[in-house]
Design an enzyme around this catalytic site. Structure first.
Site, mmCIF file in Angstrom:
data_model
loop_
_atom_site.group_PDB
_atom_site.id
_atom_site.type_symbol
_atom_site.label_atom_id
_atom_site.label_comp_id
_atom_site.label_asym_id
_atom_site.label_seq_id
_atom_site.Cartn_x
_atom_site.Cartn_y
_atom_site.Cartn_z
ATOM 1 N N CYS A 136 35.958 40.395 48.958
ATOM 2 C CA CYS A 136 35.194 39.306 48.329
ATOM 3 C C CYS A 136 34.176 39.865 47.344
ATOM 4 O O CYS A 136 33.135 40.394 47.748
ATOM 5 C CB CYS A 136 34.493 38.480 49.415
ATOM 6 N N CYS A 139 30.757 38.041 47.377
ATOM 7 C CA CYS A 139 29.910 38.380 48.532
ATOM 8 C C CYS A 139 29.303 39.778 48.384
ATOM 9 O O CYS A 139 28.139 39.995 48.716
ATOM 10 C CB CYS A 139 30.706 38.359 49.833
ATOM 11 N N ASP A 140 30.092 40.742 47.922
ATOM 12 C CA ASP A 140 29.676 42.148 48.013
ATOM 13 C C ASP A 140 29.436 42.831 46.671
ATOM 14 O O ASP A 140 28.956 43.969 46.630
ATOM 15 C CB ASP A 140 30.746 42.949 48.777
#
Ligand code: NAP
Length: 313
Positions: A136, A139-140
């Site tokens: 992701c 997200c990261d």
């Protein structure tokens, strides 16, 4: 809360398909509950920009997810934040069991459980998940500001996420196993024009390496001549497709060889009263708009099915 009266409809999964089904079910005055174990929107929350939701040229995945849940709430949809562990079809009512042992019954069930990212299955992938290996970018990606990352895959997700990562990282490599992308042309053009992205054609990863700080390199293999090389990188983002989340599909319900549920034009499965929609269902285009379309179809078909059942037809 304990169930006193059976539901008309239980929707399992709160992605675009599930929420659309919820909106249509509420408008059809069905006693409905949507059960979702995570946050509203599902995979949509892992998408940076959505540019193909008609009527909205650009919107972030998480914002669109929020809008879906707000829209459903405006119609009074009951949403339960729990994990479903079992779906047991019955002749009259189907039973849906939660992780806390609680059980709910309904005349019809819509399975909208979507899919999960596929893994490469190479050494280091599981071991360094969260230490440089990710599925992701939204997200990261932040952790890779001014760093180097390798993205794996050649589909829409890989290219979209590479473009997102190129805004943060100093260098993005895309390792793709053949010499042409599967992704749509607009994304291909953007990727090929992005200076921070370098495409490694005919390339797969065979190992992810790390030190105490996390991922520090990968071993690549050329799919044409088998030549291997080491590439220094701080992160590996894997976007090689999805697998359907089919663990709750009742026994005897038809699925294809890849585990996608086979449904008819009403999204109904061969198990009466059990519908499958969105990324769980076998279909040509897996898009937000087609998941939403499935949700509409299944809710309308479920309303008709329930009406017939109640009237004894
Ligand atoms: P996908 O379209 O299935 O593409 C997967 C990519 O990973 C392909 O390029 C495939 O290579 C490669 N791949 C598969 N297994 C591999 C392995 N073991 N090792 C290395 N490479 C591997 O998956 P996706 O990009 O996640 O997209 C899923 C669906 O969502 C698609 O229908 C897509 O159109 C849709 N989607 C749409 C949008 C959008 O419209 N904006 C955004 C995201 C996703 P090959 O090409 O050689 O098979």
């Amino acid at each position: 809360m304990a169930e006193t009266v059976p539901h008309d409809l239980i929707i399992i999964g709160g992605g675009p398909g599930g929420y659309t089904a919820g909106i249509y079910a509420q408008r059809a005055a069905l006693k409905t509950v949507l059960i979702e174990k995570g946050i509203p929107g599902g995979q949509l929350n892992n998408t940076d920009e959505v540019e193909n939701w008609p009527g909205t040229e650009k919107i972030s995945g998480s914002e669109l997810a929020l809008k879906f849940s707000q829209h459903a709430a405006a119609y009074g949809l009951e949403v339960m934040n729990r994990e479903v562990v079992g779906v047991e079809p019955g002749l009259s009512l189907h039973t849906v069991t939660l992780d806390n042992g609680e059980a709910f019954t309904a005349h019809a069930v819509i399975l909208a459980t979507g899919g999960s990212p596929k893994k490469m299955g190479i050494p280091g992938e599981d071991q360094y998940y969260g230490k440089g290996v990710s599925y992701c970018a939204v997200c990261d990606g932040f952790f890779f500001r001014d760093k180097t990352v390798v993205v794996v895959g050649g589909g829409d997700s890989a290219l979209e996420e590479s473009l997102y990562l190129a805004k943060l990282a100093k260098q993005v490599y895309i390792a793709h196993r053949r010499d042409a992308f599967r992704a749509g042309m607009i994304l291909q053009k953007r990727v090929l024009n992005e200076k921070r992205i370098t495409v490694l054609w005919n390339t797969v990863l065979t190992e992810i390496q790390a030190d105490a700080q996390g991922v520090n390199g990968v071993i690549t293999k050329n799919t044409l001549d088998g030549a291997t090389a080491t590439l220094a990188t701080d992160g590996v983002f894997v976007f090689i497709g999805f697998e359907p989340n089919n663990a709750l599909v009742p026994a005897g319900t038809r699925m294809n060889a890849n585990g996608y549920v086979i449904g008819d034009e009403k999204c109904e499965t061969n198990t009466p009263g059990i519908f499958a929609i969105g990324d769980l269902k076998e279909k040509y285009a897996k898009q937000i708009v087609t998941a939403a379309a499935d949700g509409c179809t299944a809710a309308l078909a479920a309303a008709h099915y329930i009406e017939n059942k109640k009237s004894g037809a």
